[in-house]
Design a protein around this motif. Structure first.
Motif, mmCIF file in Angstrom:
data_model
loop_
_atom_site.group_PDB
_atom_site.id
_atom_site.type_symbol
_atom_site.label_atom_id
_atom_site.label_comp_id
_atom_site.label_asym_id
_atom_site.label_seq_id
_atom_site.Cartn_x
_atom_site.Cartn_y
_atom_site.Cartn_z
ATOM 1 N N LEU A 117 0.820 -1.206 0.000
ATOM 2 C CA LEU A 117 0.000 0.000 0.000
ATOM 3 C C LEU A 117 0.859 1.264 0.000
ATOM 4 O O LEU A 117 0.523 2.253 -0.673
ATOM 5 C CB LEU A 117 -0.928 -0.002 1.219
ATOM 6 C CG LEU A 117 -2.052 -1.046 1.219
ATOM 7 C CD1 LEU A 117 -2.828 -0.987 2.529
ATOM 8 C CD2 LEU A 117 -2.990 -0.826 0.034
ATOM 9 N N VAL A 118 1.953 1.236 0.732
ATOM 10 C CA VAL A 118 2.844 2.395 0.766
ATOM 11 C C VAL A 118 3.407 2.677 -0.628
ATOM 12 O O VAL A 118 3.443 3.833 -1.083
ATOM 13 C CB VAL A 118 3.974 2.170 1.786
ATOM 14 C CG1 VAL A 118 5.097 3.180 1.585
ATOM 15 C CG2 VAL A 118 3.443 2.292 3.199
ATOM 16 N N LEU A 119 3.833 1.648 -1.327
ATOM 17 C CA LEU A 119 4.377 1.853 -2.676
ATOM 18 C C LEU A 119 3.311 2.355 -3.636
ATOM 19 O O LEU A 119 3.581 3.228 -4.479
ATOM 20 C CB LEU A 119 4.995 0.552 -3.188
ATOM 21 C CG LEU A 119 6.241 0.057 -2.446
ATOM 22 C CD1 LEU A 119 6.735 -1.245 -3.053
ATOM 23 C CD2 LEU A 119 7.344 1.108 -2.476
ATOM 24 N N LEU A 120 2.100 1.819 -3.542
ATOM 25 C CA LEU A 120 1.024 2.262 -4.425
ATOM 26 C C LEU A 120 0.674 3.731 -4.200
ATOM 27 O O LEU A 120 0.313 4.445 -5.143
ATOM 28 C CB LEU A 120 -0.219 1.392 -4.217
ATOM 29 C CG LEU A 120 -0.146 -0.044 -4.744
ATOM 30 C CD1 LEU A 120 -1.406 -0.808 -4.376
ATOM 31 C CD2 LEU A 120 0.065 -0.057 -6.255
ATOM 32 N N LEU A 121 0.780 4.205 -2.954
ATOM 33 C CA LEU A 121 0.457 5.590 -2.656
ATOM 34 C C LEU A 121 1.653 6.522 -2.839
ATOM 35 O O LEU A 121 1.485 7.676 -3.251
ATOM 36 C CB LEU A 121 -0.065 5.705 -1.220
ATOM 37 C CG LEU A 121 -1.369 4.972 -0.912
ATOM 38 C CD1 LEU A 121 -1.677 5.051 0.579
ATOM 39 C CD2 LEU A 121 -2.512 5.544 -1.723
ATOM 40 N N ALA A 122 2.845 6.044 -2.535
ATOM 41 C CA ALA A 122 4.014 6.913 -2.550
ATOM 42 C C ALA A 122 4.545 7.162 -3.960
ATOM 43 O O ALA A 122 5.083 8.244 -4.233
ATOM 44 C CB ALA A 122 5.130 6.311 -1.687
ATOM 45 N N LEU A 123 4.420 6.188 -4.854
ATOM 46 C CA LEU A 123 4.962 6.364 -6.199
ATOM 47 C C LEU A 123 4.270 7.500 -6.958
ATOM 48 O O LEU A 123 4.953 8.370 -7.514
ATOM 49 C CB LEU A 123 4.871 5.047 -6.973
ATOM 50 C CG LEU A 123 5.581 5.025 -8.333
ATOM 51 C CD1 LEU A 123 7.064 5.299 -8.155
ATOM 52 C CD2 LEU A 123 5.372 3.671 -9.015
ATOM 53 N N PRO A 124 2.912 7.569 -7.014
ATOM 54 C CA PRO A 124 2.300 8.746 -7.671
ATOM 55 C C PRO A 124 2.618 10.057 -6.967
ATOM 56 O O PRO A 124 2.798 11.089 -7.622
ATOM 57 C CB PRO A 124 0.801 8.425 -7.628
ATOM 58 C CG PRO A 124 0.722 6.953 -7.439
ATOM 59 C CD PRO A 124 1.910 6.583 -6.606
ATOM 60 N N ALA A 125 2.678 10.026 -5.620
ATOM 61 C CA ALA A 125 2.993 11.260 -4.893
ATOM 62 C C ALA A 125 4.412 11.728 -5.197
ATOM 63 O O ALA A 125 4.649 12.927 -5.417
ATOM 64 C CB ALA A 125 2.821 11.036 -3.396
ATOM 65 N N ALA A 126 5.371 10.807 -5.224
ATOM 66 C CA ALA A 126 6.743 11.182 -5.548
ATOM 67 C C ALA A 126 6.867 11.649 -6.996
ATOM 68 O O ALA A 126 7.652 12.544 -7.304
ATOM 69 C CB ALA A 126 7.667 9.992 -5.289
ATOM 70 N N ARG A 157 -0.485 7.076 -21.314
ATOM 71 C CA ARG A 157 -1.147 7.836 -20.269
ATOM 72 C C ARG A 157 -0.397 7.663 -18.951
ATOM 73 O O ARG A 157 0.557 6.883 -18.862
ATOM 74 C CB ARG A 157 -2.603 7.396 -20.150
ATOM 75 C CG ARG A 157 -3.394 7.568 -21.453
ATOM 76 C CD ARG A 157 -4.829 7.137 -21.281
ATOM 77 N NE ARG A 157 -5.535 7.994 -20.342
ATOM 78 C CZ ARG A 157 -6.137 9.135 -20.671
ATOM 79 N NH1 ARG A 157 -6.092 9.569 -21.925
ATOM 80 N NH2 ARG A 157 -6.777 9.849 -19.755
ATOM 81 N N LEU A 158 -0.851 8.374 -17.918
ATOM 82 C CA LEU A 158 -0.125 8.402 -16.650
ATOM 83 C C LEU A 158 0.037 7.015 -16.031
ATOM 84 O O LEU A 158 1.148 6.669 -15.593
ATOM 85 C CB LEU A 158 -0.820 9.349 -15.669
ATOM 86 C CG LEU A 158 -0.165 9.477 -14.290
ATOM 87 C CD1 LEU A 158 1.266 9.956 -14.405
ATOM 88 C CD2 LEU A 158 -0.971 10.420 -13.392
ATOM 89 N N PRO A 159 -1.013 6.181 -15.936
ATOM 90 C CA PRO A 159 -0.791 4.839 -15.355
ATOM 91 C C PRO A 159 0.246 4.029 -16.140
ATOM 92 O O PRO A 159 1.046 3.301 -15.543
ATOM 93 C CB PRO A 159 -2.182 4.191 -15.429
ATOM 94 C CG PRO A 159 -3.136 5.337 -15.439
ATOM 95 C CD PRO A 159 -2.450 6.411 -16.228
ATOM 96 N N THR A 160 0.237 4.156 -17.484
ATOM 97 C CA THR A 160 1.219 3.433 -18.286
ATOM 98 C C THR A 160 2.624 3.964 -18.045
ATOM 99 O O THR A 160 3.593 3.197 -17.970
ATOM 100 C CB THR A 160 0.857 3.535 -19.771
ATOM 101 O OG1 THR A 160 -0.473 3.062 -19.970
ATOM 102 C CG2 THR A 160 1.817 2.712 -20.623
#
Length: 293
Positions: A102-111, A197-200
């Motif tokens: 969960l930390v990686l899923l949230l931190a990667l877009p934030a970073a 796109r952004l997810p890709t």
């Protein structure tokens, strides 16, 4: 028919400055090995103590030549009629792995937003993340306990997942932001020109290039979650008890079962060592070496 012997030219003598530098590097290498062995000595001593019987482990001074036995490990795994450690190990693995994911899923877009596509006043955002770590953990223990009690989440492993995610998220954002800031923008812009796109972009461009940073961040978050004891000790009982809390059961009013405690510590330390060994290749790779030709 005879042939003339081929003589090798004599080696040129090193100048005094080079000899001094070579001796200095030799002594520094020996000092580094001594320091490494000194840091490993407690772990080796713990491993040796875990292979002794309780009377031999309790001798003062300790007996190095005592007979080796696996009684401590058999007692730890419940062969002696004690509690089984498997529920606690499963709880620790669940809380650590799920919270790290969960930390990686949230931190990667934030970073990504704070480094590659920075928002306005991103330094203030980074300071806000850092300020959340300034409060001592024990200061928030009572409010968290009262909240968990009011919502019926005491002795629940998913409460630990939420707490570990919130505790490790600021550290993960700080670490990933520094790694993502070094990714060449030309690669991302080229992918966006091709229609990504952004997810890709995050999944196929940013994540592979930031592999060493993601590996280091996930390892740090996993270690912090696996070793956390304060919240686990207060907020859990029997059902959601974690491995560090289970270790405290070997310190009883009857005394300290040193051999069993060392055996339990060795077993509980193995997942962290395995995670570090599995991620070591990522930790030494270049961040984007050879990405731009």
């Amino acid at each position: 028919m005879t042939t003339a012997a081929v003589r090798r030219p004599p080696r040129a003598a090193l100048p005094p400055a080079a000899r001094r530098a070579k001796r200095r590097s030799t002594w520094l290498g020996l000092l580094a090995w001594a320091a490494g062995l000194l840091f490993c000595l407690p772990a080796l001593w713990m491993l040796l103590t875990s292979l002794h019987s309780e009377p031999d482990a309790a001798t003062n001074p300790p007996s190095l030549g005592a007979a080796l036995t696996f009684d401590g490990y058999r007692e730890f795994f419940g062969a002696g009629g004690g509690a089984s450690p498997w529920p606690s190990l499963i709880n620790s693995a669940t809380a650590s792995l799920v919270s790290t994911a969960l930390v990686l899923l949230l931190a990667l877009p934030a970073a990504y937003a704070l480094s590659i596509r920075p928002v306005r006043k991103w330094t203030d955002v980074m300071f806000f993340f850092l300020s959340t770590k300034m409060l001592p953990v024990v200061a928030g223990l009572l409010p968290v306990y009262l909240f968990a009690k009011s919502v019926g989440m005491l002795d629940n492993v998913w409460l630990l997942v939420v707490l570990y995610t919130s505790m490790n998220l600021p550290i993960a954002v700080w670490m990933l932001q520094s790694f993502l800031a070094d990714i060449p923008l030309s690669i991302i812009e080229a992918a966006q020109v091709d229609g990504a796109r952004l997810p890709t972009v995050l999944a196929r461009i940013v994540a592979p290039l930031a592999g060493p940073g993601i590996a280091a961040t996930s390892l740090i978050c996993f270690i912090f979650s696996w070793n956390e004891m304060l919240f686990a000790r207060v907020l859990t009982g029997v059902t959601a008890q974690t491995a560090p809390v289970f270790l405290t059961g070997f310190v009883t009013s009857q005394g300290l079962f040193l051999a069993q405690l060392c055996a339990a510590s060795v077993v509980v330390s193995l997942p962290v060592l395995a995670a570090g060994f599995a991620a070591q290749d990522k930790l030494v790779q270049g961040l984007s070496l050879g990405a731009v030709k």
